[in-house]
Scaffold this motif. Structure first.
Motif, PDB file in Angstrom:
ATOM      1  N   ARG A   1     -26.924 -47.508  17.989  1.00 42.30           N
ATOM      2  CA  ARG A   1     -25.636 -48.175  17.732  1.00 42.30           C
ATOM      3  C   ARG A   1     -24.508 -47.161  17.679  1.00 42.30           C
ATOM      4  O   ARG A   1     -23.419 -47.406  18.199  1.00 42.30           O
ATOM      5  CB  ARG A   1     -25.690 -48.961  16.418  1.00 42.30           C
ATOM      6  N   SER A   2     -24.765 -46.021  17.057  1.00 43.57           N
ATOM      7  CA  SER A   2     -23.760 -44.964  16.970  1.00 43.57           C
ATOM      8  C   SER A   2     -23.362 -44.483  18.358  1.00 43.57           C
ATOM      9  O   SER A   2     -22.177 -44.303  18.652  1.00 43.57           O
ATOM     10  CB  SER A   2     -24.301 -43.801  16.142  1.00 43.57           C
TER      11      SER A   2
ATOM     12  N   ALA B   1     -29.845 -47.255  14.248  1.00 41.92           N
ATOM     13  CA  ALA B   1     -28.490 -46.805  13.917  1.00 41.92           C
ATOM     14  C   ALA B   1     -28.025 -45.716  14.881  1.00 41.92           C
ATOM     15  O   ALA B   1     -26.847 -45.673  15.256  1.00 41.92           O
ATOM     16  CB  ALA B   1     -28.432 -46.303  12.476  1.00 41.92           C
TER      17      ALA B   1
ATOM     18  N   ASP C   1     -21.333 -47.296  20.090  1.00 44.18           N
ATOM     19  CA  ASP C   1     -20.007 -47.504  19.497  1.00 44.18           C
ATOM     20  C   ASP C   1     -19.169 -46.229  19.427  1.00 44.18           C
ATOM     21  O   ASP C   1     -18.005 -46.286  19.050  1.00 44.18           O
ATOM     22  CB  ASP C   1     -20.146 -48.063  18.077  1.00 44.18           C
TER      23      ASP C   1
ATOM     24  N   GLU D   1     -19.793 -43.256  13.707  1.00 41.92           N
ATOM     25  CA  GLU D   1     -20.815 -43.055  12.684  1.00 41.92           C
ATOM     26  C   GLU D   1     -21.312 -44.407  12.204  1.00 41.92           C
ATOM     27  O   GLU D   1     -20.532 -45.340  11.996  1.00 41.92           O
ATOM     28  CB  GLU D   1     -20.210 -42.289  11.513  1.00 41.92           C
ATOM     29  N   ILE D   2     -22.623 -44.533  12.046  1.00 49.84           N
ATOM     30  CA  ILE D   2     -23.236 -45.751  11.515  1.00 49.84           C
ATOM     31  C   ILE D   2     -23.942 -45.373  10.221  1.00 49.84           C
ATOM     32  O   ILE D   2     -24.782 -44.484  10.201  1.00 49.84           O
ATOM     33  CB  ILE D   2     -24.256 -46.355  12.511  1.00 49.84           C
ATOM     34  N   ARG D   3     -23.588 -46.044   9.158  1.00 51.90           N
ATOM     35  CA  ARG D   3     -24.199 -45.768   7.855  1.00 51.90           C
ATOM     36  C   ARG D   3     -25.455 -46.619   7.698  1.00 51.90           C
ATOM     37  O   ARG D   3     -25.435 -47.822   7.940  1.00 51.90           O
ATOM     38  CB  ARG D   3     -23.205 -46.074   6.751  1.00 51.90           C
TER      39      ARG D   3
END
Length: 101
Positions: free
Chosen positions: A80-81, A77, A84, A87-89
């Motif tokens: 990915r954060s 995550a 992107d 924020e990635i939950r």
């Protein structure tokens, strides 16, 4: 690398003689900074030796890999954060209760 969550954060740095980690959270409602002492390679050698010993002895209780999987999901995550810029939950996996990691 610095990670921030809803209940704290952590910073991992890698400088000689090895990794350092600092975590921010609350302990019994009081702000706290935690700085565990890590071995020269983060304690990975000891963790692997402990796991191999448990497998050889057939004592797998506590060695199912749940914590490692949770950590891998958090690291994924984080990447990915960064990719992107968002924020990635990280949602709890089935059977883990309702806390978000």
């Amino acid at each position: 690398m610095t990670l921030f969550g809803t209940e704290g954060g952590a910073e991992l740095t890698w400088n000689p003689p090895g990794p350092q980690i600092k975590a921010w959270t609350q302990v019994e409602g009081v702000d706290a900074t935690l700085q565990p002492r890590l071995g020269p390679n983060g304690g990975h050698t000891e963790a692997v030796a402990d796991f191999v010993s448990a497998v050889r002895a057939g004592e797998l209780a506590g060695h199912q890999g749940d914590e490692a999987l949770t950590r891998a999901l958090i690291v994924d995550a984080a990447y990915r954060s960064a990719d992107d810029s968002a924020e990635i939950r990280v949602e709890p996996r089935s059977g883990e209760g309702s806390q978000t990691h």
